[in-house]
Design an enzyme around this catalytic site. Structure first.
Site, mmCIF file in Angstrom:
data_model
loop_
_atom_site.group_PDB
_atom_site.id
_atom_site.type_symbol
_atom_site.label_atom_id
_atom_site.label_comp_id
_atom_site.label_asym_id
_atom_site.label_seq_id
_atom_site.Cartn_x
_atom_site.Cartn_y
_atom_site.Cartn_z
ATOM 1 N N CYS A 64 106.994 53.946 -64.758
ATOM 2 C CA CYS A 64 106.893 52.880 -63.760
ATOM 3 C C CYS A 64 107.428 51.569 -64.321
ATOM 4 C CB CYS A 64 105.436 52.718 -63.334
ATOM 5 S SG CYS A 64 105.138 51.346 -62.195
ATOM 6 N N CYS A 360 105.936 28.348 -63.378
ATOM 7 C CA CYS A 360 106.089 29.790 -63.569
ATOM 8 C C CYS A 360 107.327 30.094 -64.410
ATOM 9 C CB CYS A 360 106.165 30.501 -62.225
ATOM 10 S SG CYS A 360 107.540 29.961 -61.178
#
Length: 408
Positions: A64, A360
């Site tokens: 994943c 961020c």
């Protein structure tokens, strides 16, 4: 096969050797074996593991692409993320005090985007594999809130119903107290048959949006910001975890201090505006009209707040100017990844006493911080907040002031 020593991690979490080769799922100090190909070590085999290597908790980790660092200890990830910010600041000639990192617990992500694709036998829903369009179906996830994970079988049904044969659906999921808000992209046109079929999913979603159209709202998917409730537009940006949001809000509130008039720039739909308005008059500026409208609706239905004024304005093209900024005791900046270069120049010229900066992107934060430091400001403290556990993503809040203010 040749042995290679991993010297550092890149910004995507891959290990990097001294000669620039990249190797996924490796850690600094490890010796790995593998054949170089196109700048990468394919299928690296760990010859000498790092003491920071741990067993990944998720069975899907190796395939994943949702997580990049489950093979590293929590202490290592915390040190590395703080170091990413320190390195970005050092590149601009800045040294700043750092507070201990705040990391959100596992299984608390309230928003995520999953992918769905039809197959001959049904449908696949999950995350994309690393550097691939392949979708890895998930049966467990140590990042997502369980309320999102339990929707996977429902999303598979939606995919079978609403995806064309070769299309990939995007499911932007956001958990709220009223249920999960689901915004679907990439689906078939919303024709009469699909309109009649989709309401069968009312028991599973608070709101379902298909492309640009809301199919149904069973319960308004409100989020609580401070004393108010906001109904964000479908797919709107929110902080990834309630825990991380609370840490950032607390840091921002401390950074603005006792300011009585605050400008909240890049305000979104009020994550910081509404908590700040408990103690200060706030002017919230946001470029997206739908976010401003959501905040306006919440403001008009909230009680016990200081005055809030709203402005829809593209701060990249039209930053607030010094004569507009001089009435504020503090400014909060919460820009997207591009940072706030144009706005920072105006703040520096205006000389606003206090700045709370939520970021961020450590690189653009460091660039903006350098401009402020050159204008007579200093960073009082930096608080790294890790809402994206096991990913290379880094967030932070910082207090910046013209005259040094103790961070006690």
């Amino acid at each position: 096969m040749t042995d290679h020593v991993i010297e550092r991690l890149g910004h995507k979490g891959d290990g990097i050797t001294g000669d620039g080769l990249r190797a996924a799922l490796t850690l600094p100090g490890e010796v790995v074996s593998g054949a170089p190909e196109n700048g990468r070590i394919t299928d690296p085999r760990i010859v000498a593991p790092s003491p920071d290597r741990v067993r990944a908790p998720c069975a899907h980790f190796r395939s994943c692409g949702g997580c990049a660092l489950q093979h590293a200890s929590d202490d290592f990830v915390a040190r590395w993320k703080a170091q990413v910010v320190e390195t970005a600041l050092a590149a601009q000639g800045i040294v700043a005090p750092f507070r201990p990192i705040h990391t959100s617990p596992p299984r608390t992500r309230r928003r995520a985007t999953l992918a769905g694709r039809r197959t001959k036998k049904g449908a696949l829903v999950g995350f994309h594999a690393r550097r691939s369009d392949t979708i890895v179906p998930i049966t467990e996830c140590h990042v997502l809130h369980p309320d999102l994970l339990t929707l996977v079988p429902v999303l598979e049904e939606v995919t079978r119903l609403g995806a064309s044969r070769n299309a990939v659906l995007g499911f932007a999921l956001t958990r709220s107290d009223a249920g999960v808000d689901c915004a679907v992209t990439g689906g078939k046109p919303l024709d009469e048959a699909l309109r009649l079929a989709l309401p069968r999913f009312v028991p599973h979603f608070a709101r379902l949006t298909w492309g640009d159209e809301t199919v149904f709202t069973a319960n308004p998917p409100a989020q609580r910001f401070g004393p108010a409730q906001v109904i964000p537009p479908p797919g709107a940006f929110l902080q990834a975890t309630p825990d991380g949001e609370a840490a950032l809000v607390a840091a921002v509130q401390e950074a603005v201090g006792e300011a009585r008039h605050v400008a909240d720039l890049f305000a979104g739909c009020g994550t910081f505006t509404l908590p700040l308005a408990q103690t200060a008059a706030v002017h919230a500026v946001e470029g997206a009209a739908d976010l401003t409208e959501a905040l306006d609706h919440a403001t008009r239905h909230a009680t016990g707040l200081k005055p809030i004024t709203l402005e829809t304005r593209d701060l990249f093209r039209r930053p607030l100017l010094p004569d507009e900024l001089t009435r504020f005791d503090a400014v909060l900046l919460d820009p997207p990844r591009a940072g706030a270069e144009a706005q920072v120049a105006q703040i520096a010229e205006a000389g606003v006493p206090r700045i709370a900066y939520a970021s961020c992107n450590p690189v653009t934060f460091a660039r903006d911080a350098k401009a402020l430091c050159e204008a007579g400001y200093r960073i009082d403290w930096v608080q790294v907040v890790d809402q994206f556990r096991w990913s290379p993503h880094v967030e932070l809040a910082a207090q910046i002031s013209r005259a040094h203010i103790s961070a006690a």
